[in-house]
Write an enzyme that holds these catalytic residues in place. Structure first.
Site, mmCIF file in Angstrom:
data_model
loop_
_atom_site.group_PDB
_atom_site.id
_atom_site.type_symbol
_atom_site.label_atom_id
_atom_site.label_comp_id
_atom_site.label_asym_id
_atom_site.label_seq_id
_atom_site.Cartn_x
_atom_site.Cartn_y
_atom_site.Cartn_z
ATOM 1 N N ASN A 1 3.183 8.018 -4.743
ATOM 2 C CA ASN A 1 3.919 6.774 -4.956
ATOM 3 C C ASN A 1 5.166 7.050 -5.800
ATOM 4 O OD1 ASN A 1 4.472 4.053 -4.820
ATOM 5 N ND2 ASN A 1 2.701 3.391 -6.001
ATOM 6 N N HIS B 1 6.140 -2.124 0.879
ATOM 7 C CA HIS B 1 6.215 -0.896 0.088
ATOM 8 C C HIS B 1 6.282 0.328 0.996
ATOM 9 C CE1 HIS B 1 6.253 1.304 -3.539
ATOM 10 N NE2 HIS B 1 5.029 1.783 -3.478
ATOM 11 N N CYS C 1 11.888 1.776 -2.928
ATOM 12 C CA CYS C 1 10.726 2.613 -2.595
ATOM 13 C C CYS C 1 10.938 3.358 -1.285
ATOM 14 C CB CYS C 1 9.460 1.774 -2.517
ATOM 15 S SG CYS C 1 9.539 0.467 -1.292
#
Length: 400
Positions: free
Chosen positions: A355, A334, A66
């Protein structure tokens, strides 16, 4: 206070595997998908105030990348801001290079440092500076028959080589351990092209980074906020995924959102790292906030309606923020990309967050995060230093 999180798994897995390790991501996405209210989207009315152009939503698959997806998305928006035609930068080329450098550090530190998929936002800037960049279409990292990233087997293979090197069975390391380690990474992700053609012109990763992407790595800074370090100075952010021991700038808690607001108003997007394993975070519903009442103290109806329309939030203080971090209740699990600012029907402001879990939620890959959540659960932000308010840049001794 009670903590609204999926902590039992996160503490044991995410801290070791990084931002979104392969198994950790699957668990976290599935768990957060259940954390929802029926028809939540119908209960929120968002009106965009600022929405900065960004590239399409991606899917990191079952990989702890991520940090690479979010920070490369950030660089793609920087290309747009600079008037360039954006190119999807290979997220896995960045990750591959970080894995090589992480392996070197692991052996130098006798295994006493984080290993695995995880990384930090600054890793993208560091790898861009050292290794350049490649278009995603020319280096997908899908070299082993899957349609999406799936890195667990590769990481276990690579870990075995590194652990053997750390044991040093010959009494002296040969130069071949790094060759063996690199060979495993390249077997799974693909050999890096040293020269390639893009739109009729030949490049190396370094010339592509300079001539096509065209950003200056020195223009980017990472910022955090913790009371146990002097404000407006630099410190080593003590999170497992800061394997390179990079320095970040320290500001007061409210400065974090002031900096983000200033950046957005001046056309800069922002990379965000923090904790999303919270009861107030719902990927499915696309909303993140800090409930005013502890989840354990809510009635069954309140729990059922936790994402059914705007709710009052807990008052966030620097003491509370620090305590959550010190107690492992805030982890760097994250990374995402802040691309705008919106308001709900009551006038409360939310950041628009991009995202990298695909366009799989109510807002097609985006979500809305309150300023209280950002103050409470951010571990770091990454931005162009031109987006920092001048008075704060001066306090940090950052030249704009």
């Amino acid at each position: 206070m009670a903590h609204f999180s999926l902590r039992p798994y996160v503490a044991a897995s995410l801290l070791l595997a990084g931002f979104q390790g392969a198994q950790a991501q699957d668990y976290l996405v599935n768990s957060l998908s259940k954390n929802q209210s029926a028809n939540s989207k119908d209960s929120f009315v968002f009106t965009d105030v600022i929405n900065i152009e960004n590239t399409p939503v991606k899917n990191q698959g079952s990989s702890g990348t991520c940090w690479s997806y979010s920070a490369n998305s950030f660089l793609e928006s920087e290309m747009i801001r600079l008037g360039k035609q954006p190119v999807e930068i290979s997220q896995i080329y960045t990750a591959r290079n970080a894995y090589i450098e992480k392996g070197k550090n692991y052996v130098r530190m006798h295994g006493a440092i984080t290993l695995g998929d995880g990384g930090a936002l600054h890793d993208v800037i560091n790898m861009f500076r050292q290794y350049g960049a490649i278009p995603q279409s020319l280096y997908t990292g899908l070299n082993y028959g899957t349609a999406n990233n799936k890195f667990a087997e590769m990481q276990e293979m690579a870990k075995g080589v590194l652990e053997a090197a750390v044991k040093n069975p010959n009494g002296q390391l040969s130069p071949n351990w790094i060759k063996a380690y690199t060979a495993i990474i390249d077997t799974y992700l693909g050999t890096v092209p040293q020269n390639f053609e893009w739109k009729g012109k030949k490049y190396t990763p370094q010339t592509f980074a300079k001539e096509v992407v065209g950003i200056n790595p020195d223009d980017y800074v990472e910022i955090s906020s913790f009371k146990d370090h002097p404000y407006y100075s630099q410190f080593v952010l003590m999170v497992p995924d800061n394997w390179s021991l990079d320095l970040v700038y320290n500001v007061k808690m409210n400065d974090l959102t002031d900096i983000i607001d200033n950046a957005l108003k001046n056309g800069y997007t922002v990379g965000w790292a923090g904790d999303v394993s919270e009861k107030g975070f719902s990927w499915k519903n696309g909303v993140a906030y800090v409930p005013e009442k502890e989840f354990a103290a809510m009635t069954p109806q309140e729990k059922e309606e936790i994402f059914k329309g705007p709710k009052a939030e807990m008052q966030i203080t620097e003491d509370l923020r620090q305590a959550e971090f010190d107690n492992y209740n805030t982890t760097d699990d994250h990374g995402m990309h802040i691309v705008g600012l919106s308001k709900d029907q009551n006038g409360k402001e939310y950041y628009i967050i991009k995202n990298s879990w695909g366009a799989t939620n109510d807002y097609k890959g985006y979500l809305y995060m309150t300023k209280a959540f950002v103050k409470y659960k951010s571990t770091a932000i990454l931005l162009n230093k031109g987006g920092i308010p001048k008075d704060l840049a001066k306090k940090m001794n950052i030249k704009q």
